[in-house]
Structure formats: C-alpha cells, structure tokens
Design an enzyme around this catalytic site. Structure first.
Site, mmCIF file in Angstrom:
data_model
loop_
_atom_site.group_PDB
_atom_site.id
_atom_site.type_symbol
_atom_site.label_atom_id
_atom_site.label_comp_id
_atom_site.label_asym_id
_atom_site.label_seq_id
_atom_site.Cartn_x
_atom_site.Cartn_y
_atom_site.Cartn_z
ATOM 1 N N PRO A 1 0.850 -1.189 0.000
ATOM 2 C CA PRO A 1 0.000 0.000 0.000
ATOM 3 C C PRO A 1 0.892 1.247 0.000
ATOM 4 O O PRO A 1 1.869 1.305 0.744
ATOM 5 C CB PRO A 1 -0.789 -0.111 1.309
ATOM 6 C CG PRO A 1 -0.602 -1.513 1.782
ATOM 7 C CD PRO A 1 0.667 -2.001 1.193
ATOM 8 N N HIS A 2 0.559 2.211 -0.825
ATOM 9 C CA HIS A 2 1.406 3.385 -0.951
ATOM 10 C C HIS A 2 0.576 4.606 -1.312
ATOM 11 O O HIS A 2 -0.491 4.472 -1.902
ATOM 12 C CB HIS A 2 2.484 3.160 -2.012
ATOM 13 C CG HIS A 2 1.921 2.792 -3.346
ATOM 14 N ND1 HIS A 2 1.503 1.504 -3.649
ATOM 15 C CD2 HIS A 2 1.687 3.526 -4.450
ATOM 16 C CE1 HIS A 2 1.045 1.474 -4.890
ATOM 17 N NE2 HIS A 2 1.143 2.699 -5.402
#
Length: 151
Positions: free
Chosen positions: A65-66
């Site tokens: 996740p970013h």
C-alpha cells in the site's frame, strides 16, 4: 539503493491481525502515522484512495500500500508481517502476510518508484521471503530483509 533510512527497525511489526483488507489498511495507517508523526486520518484516506484504484496486493503474499502525503519530504516505510494472511485481492489470489506501507512526497513519485524497485529486488533474492516468513521477531524480520539491502 539502501533501504535502511526508509524503513527503520522500530517501524517493523510482527503478528498484527485484521479480518479484511480495509481493516488492515486502518491498522497499517495507524502504525505508519504513529511511527512517522502523521495524521492517521490523512494516511488512511490516502491509502484507501490508492487501493480503490486497484489492489496493492502484488502477489506471492505481498502487498505494498502506498500514497503521496502532503508535507512529506522523502519516502518512509513501515513493514508488517500479519499473524494470519489477509485477502488483499492480490493479482494471484494469494492472501497477504507481508505488507510494506510506503508514503512519499507529492512531488516524489520517481523516488517512490526507485524504493519500490529496491524492495522488489530484495524480495526476489533467493531465500529472503522464506526467511522473512520464519522470522521470530520484528528485529529478526528487519535483519533478514535489510541484510545486503544495498542491491
């Protein structure tokens, strides 16, 4: 690329549990916000918005996740090994047990891509994933991942 300034030993967690991807994102946001001195709600909204564009579950039990975060000046990360794998709707349908949260400056997308590539290279190194999954503590997990991180 040396990943040690991006993921610090105290930003590694083992045994977190979440029943769903969305709950996992809440937990990951909370950990990242606490570690990095950020607003938890802002981190969560950014990660959820990115996840709605498409899964960050890249396969082989890994999710990254970013998101870009206002006010950040360089990339920072948090590494988590879940106690029980979470369905991140990964491209290979394998539940996620290892997650790397990457947060970066709004104008730092190219730097983020370099960090992502360095993580991917490290995870492709023979034996690293197995050793990470067998690590008995956060310190051991960090040590296994960072060993030879200048690849």
């Amino acid at each position: 690329m040396d990943l040690s300034p991006i993921i610090l030993p105290e930003h590694v967690f083992v045994g977190l549990t979440a029943p769903t991807k969305w709950r996992a994102l809440q937990i990951l946001s909370s950990k990242a916000a606490l570690c990095l001195g950020l607003d938890e709600g802002s981190v969560l909204r950014a990660l959820e918005a990115r996840e709605r564009l498409g899964t960050t579950g890249i396969g082989n039990g890994i999710a990254i996740p970013h998101a870009a975060i206002v006010g950040m000046t360089r990339p920072h990360g948090v590494m988590v090994r879940f106690g029980h794998p979470v369905d991140f709707e990964a491209i290979d349908d394998v539940p996620t047990d290892l997650a790397f949260v990457l947060l970066f400056a709004e104008n730092g997308r190219s730097e983020y891509l370099n960090v992502l590539a360095a993580i991917a290279r490290r995870l492709r190194t023979e034996g690293v994933l197995t050793a990470m999954r067998q690590a008995k503590s956060a310190d051991e997990l960090y040590s296994v991942f960072m060993s030879d991180s200048l690849c």
